[in-house]
Design an enzyme around this catalytic site. Structure first.
Site, mmCIF file in Angstrom:
data_model
loop_
_atom_site.group_PDB
_atom_site.id
_atom_site.type_symbol
_atom_site.label_atom_id
_atom_site.label_comp_id
_atom_site.label_asym_id
_atom_site.label_seq_id
_atom_site.Cartn_x
_atom_site.Cartn_y
_atom_site.Cartn_z
ATOM 1 N N LEU A 70 0.834 -1.208 0.000
ATOM 2 C CA LEU A 70 0.000 0.000 0.000
ATOM 3 C C LEU A 70 0.870 1.260 0.000
ATOM 4 O O LEU A 70 2.081 1.194 0.233
ATOM 5 C CB LEU A 70 -0.916 -0.045 1.226
ATOM 6 C CG LEU A 70 -1.983 -1.154 1.137
ATOM 7 C CD1 LEU A 70 -2.611 -1.454 2.495
ATOM 8 C CD2 LEU A 70 -3.051 -0.782 0.118
ATOM 9 N N PRO A 71 0.272 2.433 -0.241
ATOM 10 C CA PRO A 71 1.085 3.650 -0.410
ATOM 11 C C PRO A 71 1.976 3.986 0.786
ATOM 12 O O PRO A 71 3.088 4.487 0.602
ATOM 13 C CB PRO A 71 0.037 4.749 -0.631
ATOM 14 C CG PRO A 71 -1.144 4.025 -1.189
ATOM 15 C CD PRO A 71 -1.144 2.667 -0.557
ATOM 16 N N LYS A 179 14.929 -0.076 4.256
ATOM 17 C CA LYS A 179 14.375 0.374 2.967
ATOM 18 C C LYS A 179 14.430 1.904 2.841
ATOM 19 O O LYS A 179 14.827 2.446 1.807
ATOM 20 C CB LYS A 179 12.925 -0.125 2.859
ATOM 21 C CG LYS A 179 12.123 0.467 1.719
ATOM 22 C CD LYS A 179 12.657 0.063 0.367
ATOM 23 C CE LYS A 179 11.880 0.763 -0.749
ATOM 24 N NZ LYS A 179 12.509 0.562 -2.061
ATOM 25 N N LYS A 248 7.961 10.545 -0.004
ATOM 26 C CA LYS A 248 7.591 9.916 1.276
ATOM 27 C C LYS A 248 8.784 9.177 1.871
ATOM 28 O O LYS A 248 9.101 9.327 3.048
ATOM 29 C CB LYS A 248 6.432 8.933 1.039
ATOM 30 C CG LYS A 248 6.133 8.035 2.237
ATOM 31 C CD LYS A 248 5.428 6.739 1.834
ATOM 32 C CE LYS A 248 6.286 5.860 0.971
ATOM 33 N NZ LYS A 248 5.737 4.518 0.723
HETATM 34 P P1 NAD Z 1 0.517 2.218 -6.389
HETATM 35 O O1 NAD Z 1 -0.047 3.546 -6.028
HETATM 36 O O2 NAD Z 1 0.684 1.851 -7.819
HETATM 37 O O3 NAD Z 1 -0.355 1.057 -5.690
HETATM 38 C C1 NAD Z 1 -0.988 1.185 -4.449
HETATM 39 C C2 NAD Z 1 -2.304 0.426 -4.539
HETATM 40 O O4 NAD Z 1 -2.920 0.477 -3.250
HETATM 41 C C3 NAD Z 1 -3.284 1.048 -5.539
HETATM 42 O O5 NAD Z 1 -3.789 0.056 -6.412
HETATM 43 C C4 NAD Z 1 -4.385 1.623 -4.635
HETATM 44 O O6 NAD Z 1 -5.683 1.604 -5.231
HETATM 45 C C5 NAD Z 1 -4.312 0.694 -3.434
HETATM 46 N N1 NAD Z 1 -4.864 1.288 -2.230
HETATM 47 C C6 NAD Z 1 -4.679 2.537 -1.756
HETATM 48 N N2 NAD Z 1 -5.349 2.711 -0.600
HETATM 49 C C7 NAD Z 1 -5.975 1.536 -0.345
HETATM 50 C C8 NAD Z 1 -6.825 1.076 0.701
HETATM 51 N N3 NAD Z 1 -7.183 1.868 1.703
HETATM 52 N N4 NAD Z 1 -7.276 -0.193 0.624
HETATM 53 C C9 NAD Z 1 -6.937 -1.013 -0.381
HETATM 54 N N5 NAD Z 1 -6.145 -0.642 -1.424
HETATM 55 C C10 NAD Z 1 -5.664 0.629 -1.390
HETATM 56 O O7 NAD Z 1 1.912 2.112 -5.595
HETATM 57 P P2 NAD Z 1 3.134 1.121 -5.911
HETATM 58 O O8 NAD Z 1 4.084 1.801 -6.813
HETATM 59 O O9 NAD Z 1 2.618 -0.220 -6.212
HETATM 60 O O10 NAD Z 1 3.829 1.119 -4.448
HETATM 61 C C11 NAD Z 1 3.271 0.389 -3.359
HETATM 62 C C12 NAD Z 1 4.267 0.444 -2.205
HETATM 63 O O11 NAD Z 1 5.524 -0.091 -2.615
HETATM 64 C C13 NAD Z 1 4.562 1.866 -1.707
HETATM 65 O O12 NAD Z 1 4.711 1.839 -0.317
HETATM 66 C C14 NAD Z 1 5.866 2.217 -2.413
HETATM 67 O O13 NAD Z 1 6.613 3.200 -1.717
HETATM 68 C C15 NAD Z 1 6.557 0.868 -2.440
HETATM 69 N N6 NAD Z 1 7.528 0.641 -3.525
HETATM 70 C C16 NAD Z 1 7.266 1.034 -4.805
HETATM 71 C C17 NAD Z 1 8.203 0.769 -5.815
HETATM 72 C C18 NAD Z 1 7.968 1.173 -7.261
HETATM 73 O O14 NAD Z 1 8.919 1.114 -8.051
HETATM 74 N N7 NAD Z 1 6.747 1.547 -7.661
HETATM 75 C C19 NAD Z 1 9.385 0.099 -5.511
HETATM 76 C C20 NAD Z 1 9.602 -0.322 -4.193
HETATM 77 C C21 NAD Z 1 8.660 -0.044 -3.204
#
Ligand code: NAD
Length: 298
Positions: A70-71, A179, A248
């Site tokens: 999640l975010p 991380k 963040k």
């Molecule tokens: P994203 O925004 O693409 O995905 C987040 C998902 O969570 C979305 O589909 C959203 O609809 C869902 N969501 C939000 N609030 C919600 C709730 N209350 N209940 C259920 N679902 C909910 O983000 P992402 O890029 O997939 O990143 C996710 C996590 O991984 C973050 O913490 C980010 O910092 C971390 N991360 C991302 C990357 C990257 O390259 N994108 C790499 C490493 C770590």
């Protein structure tokens, strides 16, 4: 594979990262149920793969493992503990293991672990590095914080579906600390490489040649190697990692520096530079678009 079908895994957050990670779990043979606030995403995932889609968090009550991607940590806490109807926490079965793979604040993770254990739910933090490309390949680096060795061992086969390198970083919260500090280094490196690249451009250097030199010289980093050519010089800006999520992470790392009394002025400046980009571009822009702001184009 047959044995795995009896292990029920819930996956909350089918976003840029969650989608390919959940796909790898499903392909390994686990009994997978996905949930996303955006029900179109979870339903599309279910249609594409054959996995189950949960209509509500209550549908995840009888899972053996629940993964959150999640975010941030506030959303993780809200989903697990603080929804109005308590859909997850009131219904969850005892001994469920929650694995938070989001990037989150380590102190919040420690507090969440303490509260979940009162409901006989065990928390592991297992954030990842490698981005969407390595999520698709199932070759992420995973940093694991756990308080119970036996439960960690139980979770490892599931984690190995998503990652090639599993690191045990210590107790709950240590994965998230690792991380955030890794991303602080990456974010600092991107600012430094961007400032050098923009200076090279103004001096009239050929940018592809410049990056080729850096990549076989002492300035070489992940950012010069994997990001500058593919996303910045070609202006594709499509890493799949939102600017808001990176800011963040840098904020979490700075809070950590403050919390342990570390004087880290460069980290503060890096946060300020990324925040300037966020103010102009907005949360959902690709993080690499920040260079346009620093170039003075936006
Ligand atoms: P994203 O925004 O693409 O995905 C987040 C998902 O969570 C979305 O589909 C959203 O609809 C869902 N969501 C939000 N609030 C919600 C709730 N209350 N209940 C259920 N679902 C909910 O983000 P992402 O890029 O997939 O990143 C996710 C996590 O991984 C973050 O913490 C980010 O910092 C971390 N991360 C991302 C990357 C990257 O390259 N994108 C790499 C490493 C770590």
């Amino acid at each position: 594979m047959d044995g795995l079908t009896t292990i029920k895994v819930g996956f909350i957050g089918i976003g840029n990262m969650g989608w390919p990670m959940a796909m790898n779990i499903f392909n390994a043979g686990y009994n997978l149920t996905v949930f996303d606030l955006d029900s179109v995403r979870s339903e599309s995932f279910a249609v594409e793969t054959g996995a189950n889609s949960a209509a509500s968090l209550a549908d995840l009550a009888d899972m053996d493992f629940v993964i959150t991607m999640l975010p941030n940590g506030h959303v993780v806490r809200e989903v697990l503990l603080e929804t109005e109807d308590g859909a997850f926490i009131k219904n969850v079965k005892a001994e469920c293991v929650v694995i938070d793979m989001s990037s989150a604040e380590p102190t919040g993770t420690v507090a969440l672990g303490e509260e979940l254990v009162k409901h006989s739910v065990i928390l592991i933090d297992a954030p990842v590095s490698g981005g969407v490309a390595r999520a698709e390949l199932g070759s992420l680096a995973i940093m694991i914080g756990a308080n119970d060795h036996d439960i960690l061992e139980r979770a490892k086969p599931l984690l190995r579906c998503m990652g090639e390198q599993l690191f045990e970083t210590g107790s709950v919260g240590s994965g998230h600390a690792t991380k955030a500090l890794n991303n602080l280094i990456a974010a600092t490196s991107f600012v430094a490489t961007s400032e050098a690249l923009l200076t090279a451009k103004r001096f009239g250097l050929d940018l592809n040649t410049f990056i080729d030199v850096v990549n076989v010289s002492t300035g070489h980093t992940f950012m010069s190697d994997k990001v500058m050519k593919d996303h910045v010089i070609d202006e594709k800006f499509s890493t799949g990692f939102a600017l808001g999520l990176l800011v963040k992470d840098v904020g979490i790392a700075n809070e950590l520096c403050d919390a342990v009394g570390m004087n880290a002025p460069l980290s503060k400046l890096v946060h300020k530079r990324w925040q300037e980009a966020l103010d102009v571009k907005g949360f959902s822009a690709d993080n690499t678009e920040a260079i346009q702001v620093w170039d003075g184009k936006d």
